[in-house]
Design a protein around this motif. Sequence first.
Motif, PDB file in Angstrom:
ATOM      1  N   ARG A 195       4.244  23.287  41.781  1.00  0.00           N
ATOM      2  CA  ARG A 195       3.696  24.576  41.362  1.00  0.00           C
ATOM      3  C   ARG A 195       4.099  25.663  42.361  1.00  0.00           C
ATOM      4  O   ARG A 195       4.171  25.426  43.569  1.00  0.00           O
ATOM      5  CB  ARG A 195       2.171  24.520  41.296  1.00  0.00           C
ATOM      6  N   GLN A 196       4.290  26.868  41.830  1.00  0.00           N
ATOM      7  CA  GLN A 196       4.690  27.962  42.707  1.00  0.00           C
ATOM      8  C   GLN A 196       3.618  28.274  43.755  1.00  0.00           C
ATOM      9  O   GLN A 196       3.933  28.630  44.887  1.00  0.00           O
ATOM     10  CB  GLN A 196       5.017  29.205  41.880  1.00  0.00           C
ATOM     11  N   ARG A 197       2.344  28.120  43.393  1.00  0.00           N
ATOM     12  CA  ARG A 197       1.289  28.421  44.363  1.00  0.00           C
ATOM     13  C   ARG A 197       1.346  27.488  45.568  1.00  0.00           C
ATOM     14  O   ARG A 197       0.884  27.840  46.657  1.00  0.00           O
ATOM     15  CB  ARG A 197      -0.090  28.336  43.705  1.00  0.00           C
ATOM     16  N   THR A 198       1.909  26.290  45.372  1.00  0.00           N
ATOM     17  CA  THR A 198       1.967  25.334  46.461  1.00  0.00           C
ATOM     18  C   THR A 198       2.968  25.765  47.525  1.00  0.00           C
ATOM     19  O   THR A 198       2.987  25.228  48.632  1.00  0.00           O
ATOM     20  CB  THR A 198       2.298  23.925  45.920  1.00  0.00           C
ATOM     21  N   GLY A 199       3.782  26.765  47.203  1.00  0.00           N
ATOM     22  CA  GLY A 199       4.639  27.353  48.228  1.00  0.00           C
ATOM     23  C   GLY A 199       3.834  27.890  49.402  1.00  0.00           C
ATOM     24  O   GLY A 199       4.343  27.966  50.536  1.00  0.00           O
TER      25      GLY A 199
END
Length: 269
Positions: free
Chosen positions: A75-79
């Motif tokens: 997921r992008q938020r996990t960046g």
Amino acid sequence: MIEIDLDTVVTALRGAGCVFAEEEAALLTGAASSPAELELLVAQRISGIPLEHLLGWAEFRGLRVAVGPGVFVPRQRTGFLVEQAVRLGRSGSGGTRVVVDLCCGCGALGLAAATELARNGIRVHLTASDIEPAAVACARRNLAPLSAHVYQGDLFDPLPAALAGHVDILIANTPYVPTPMIARMPPEARDHEPRYALDGGPDGLDIVRRVATEAAAWLAPGGSVLVESSEEQADSAMEIFARHGLTAFVRESEALYATAVIGMRRRDL
């Protein structure tokens, strides 16, 4: 590029509830070698198969990482978890960091962290593990350019004993969706990603507890373990880390709607 009425593809995807229909249409069109293949890809996407599984890759922090059926899509938020790992990795002395990507999935977090630390002149000795064979195969492909070792097994079990007490950064993208909430997840995640990568137990923190139980034994003095959680779970996750002798704190990103819980081993232990 094949000739196709892109508007028709966009309309079909939008009708199926794809929020980014225009972007997805362009990607699927670029991936197809014929109108018949594009028709099949669009039909599969409408049926709920994740876009990344159809393309064979996902973009994560500017990197293209291979993914496939049965593999969790990063997921992008996990960046934001990677951002925190890189920030911690840049601090301190020495030019090498020992990094472990636990519950690695396709290896995206370890790959991104190692790549970004390298841009800061910091060498990384990267090790990863996951319980799912398909994820391990995918991670080995993604991490091969880094000469990283990827092991199959449950959490810490497959890691080399020589790493114990020497890990500077332990990124553990543990599942944290409470079991009762799995049924409410989007079908593309619920039906096409491995359940073990989503289900965190009754309160979503079962795997965090297991990681916290062993983390201190693997961390170097001053080393850190990082997990993602929901905003509502953060305080409980901090308490779990604290009960196992780690100094715990939370970092949040409103822009990414992301919460990182970090536990640090004291340098005098």
